[in-house]
Design a protein around this motif. Structure first.
Motif, short mmCIF file in Angstrom:
data_model
loop_
_atom_site.label_atom_id
_atom_site.label_comp_id
_atom_site.label_asym_id
_atom_site.label_seq_id
_atom_site.Cartn_x
_atom_site.Cartn_y
_atom_site.Cartn_z
N ILE A 1 -10.08 -5.32 -3.58
CA ILE A 1 -10.50 -4.84 -4.90
C ILE A 1 -9.49 -5.24 -5.97
O ILE A 1 -9.85 -5.68 -7.07
CB ILE A 1 -10.67 -3.30 -4.87
N ARG A 2 -8.21 -5.10 -5.65
CA ARG A 2 -7.17 -5.50 -6.61
C ARG A 2 -7.24 -7.01 -6.90
O ARG A 2 -7.02 -7.45 -8.03
CB ARG A 2 -5.79 -5.12 -6.08
N LEU A 3 -7.55 -7.80 -5.89
CA LEU A 3 -7.68 -9.24 -6.10
C LEU A 3 -8.88 -9.56 -6.98
O LEU A 3 -8.81 -10.45 -7.84
CB LEU A 3 -7.81 -9.96 -4.75
N GLU A 4 -9.98 -8.85 -6.78
CA GLU A 4 -11.16 -9.06 -7.61
C GLU A 4 -10.91 -8.65 -9.05
O GLU A 4 -11.58 -9.15 -9.97
CB GLU A 4 -12.34 -8.28 -7.03
N GLU A 5 -9.98 -7.73 -9.25
CA GLU A 5 -9.59 -7.32 -10.61
C GLU A 5 -8.50 -8.23 -11.18
O GLU A 5 -7.99 -7.95 -12.27
CB GLU A 5 -9.08 -5.88 -10.58
N ALA B 1 -2.00 -6.27 -5.61
CA ALA B 1 -2.52 -6.52 -4.26
C ALA B 1 -1.39 -6.88 -3.30
O ALA B 1 -1.34 -6.38 -2.17
CB ALA B 1 -3.56 -7.65 -4.31
N THR B 2 -0.48 -7.74 -3.74
CA THR B 2 0.64 -8.11 -2.87
C THR B 2 1.58 -6.93 -2.64
O THR B 2 2.19 -6.82 -1.58
CB THR B 2 1.43 -9.28 -3.48
N ALA B 3 1.68 -6.04 -3.63
CA ALA B 3 2.53 -4.85 -3.45
C ALA B 3 1.96 -3.95 -2.36
O ALA B 3 2.70 -3.46 -1.49
CB ALA B 3 2.65 -4.09 -4.77
#
Length: 286
Positions: free
Chosen positions: A243-247, A253-255
């Motif tokens: 979801i973070r990558l899509e945002e 996301a890496t965190a």
């Protein structure tokens, strides 16, 4: 001094029938560096750009904490259940001969070959409100699909072969004569299991547990269908990363991925320490 160094070198490089220790060691280190260490280092480096304050903000976010709790909690429960039933399945396959044994032995490996998405769809169809099993559980107030219970079932499904295939070869090396000797010496069945069989199986059981747990933590395909992906209810950490990558929040996301890496490494490191202690105590090797 020279004698001590020679002894240390002898322990480091033991003679082998097949030469090539230096070349194979170099290939091993290069392969692990390229495939494992460099990607993980890149992950840590990218997440480090947030700084300690940013990392702490991501780690203490309520949604992140809940997703991590669901992922690691369900993975731990599924791995523990797989240890119990995986040892039982391995015992049946090793100690008994019965019609259909080879078929059951092959079914154990089915989660290895089955695409995870197919497993997730099948489990959702079974445990949904109108599914074959879910329709009987719903009147009892038991909801499986789209809850952590459904996630745990999916993780049990994909993790069982890791325990069975790790314990089974070790169990095959334990002869029946050992159990018979314990019985002739007056040991009860419980004493035979706890004092004769389990010490030899403990390292293998811990290895199977570690493999099943590690596989469950990173599972995605079979879980997203049956989980329902409801924030704060059934959202897993790998899905939150997607979801973070899509945002386009690549740093966030890496965190989250780095936090998962740290927790997983710590837990696996502790399991490896317990394995080493078990081997030293009981004198068995996996």
């Amino acid at each position: 001094m020279i004698s001590n160094l020679a002894k240390a070198g002898w322990r480091f490089k033991r003679p082998s029938v097949i030469p090539g220790f230096g070349m194979t060691l170099g290939f091993t280190l290069a392969y692990l560096t390229l495939i494992v260490l460099i990607p993980l280092a890149g992950l840590v480096w990218r997440s480090a750009s947030l700084g300690w304050g940013g990392m702490w903000h991501v780690a203490t976010d309520a949604r992140t904490l809940n997703a991590l709790k669901i992922s690691f909690g369900t993975s731990l429960v599924a791995a523990l259940i797989n240890v119990v039933f995986g040892v039982i399945v391995a015992w049946v396959l090793v100690r008994y001969r019965f019609p259909g044994r080879r078929i059951i032995d092959a079914i154990v490996d089915l989660p290895f070959a089955l695409p995870t998405a197919v497993a997730g769809i099948a489990l959702t169809a079974l445990y949904s409100k109108n599914g074959w099993i879910g329709r009987w559980l719903d009147p009892l107030g038991i909801k499986v699909a789209f809850t952590p219970i459904g996630i745990t079932i999916a993780l049990i499904f994909i993790g069982l072969p890791f325990v069975v295939r790790t314990v089974q070869p070790v169990m095959e090396e334990i002869r029946k004569e050992v159990e018979e000797a314990a019985a002739t010496l007056g040991a009860t069945r419980f004493q035979t299991i706890s004092r004769v069989l389990l010490p030899g199986l403990t390292p293998a059981i811990l290895t199977g547990f570690a493999l099943a747990f590690a596989r469950a933590v990173g599972e995605y395909g079979s879980v997203i269908f049956i989980a329902g992906n409801l924030p704060y209810i059934s959202e897993i950490a790998p899905l939150l990363i997607v979801i973070r990558l899509e945002e386009f929040d690549y740093t966030g996301a890496t965190a989250i991925a780095a936090i998962m890496l740290l927790i997983s490494f710590t837990m696996l490191f502790v399991i490896n320490l317990i394995q080493a202690w078990s081997r030293r105590r009981y004198g068995y090797a996996t």
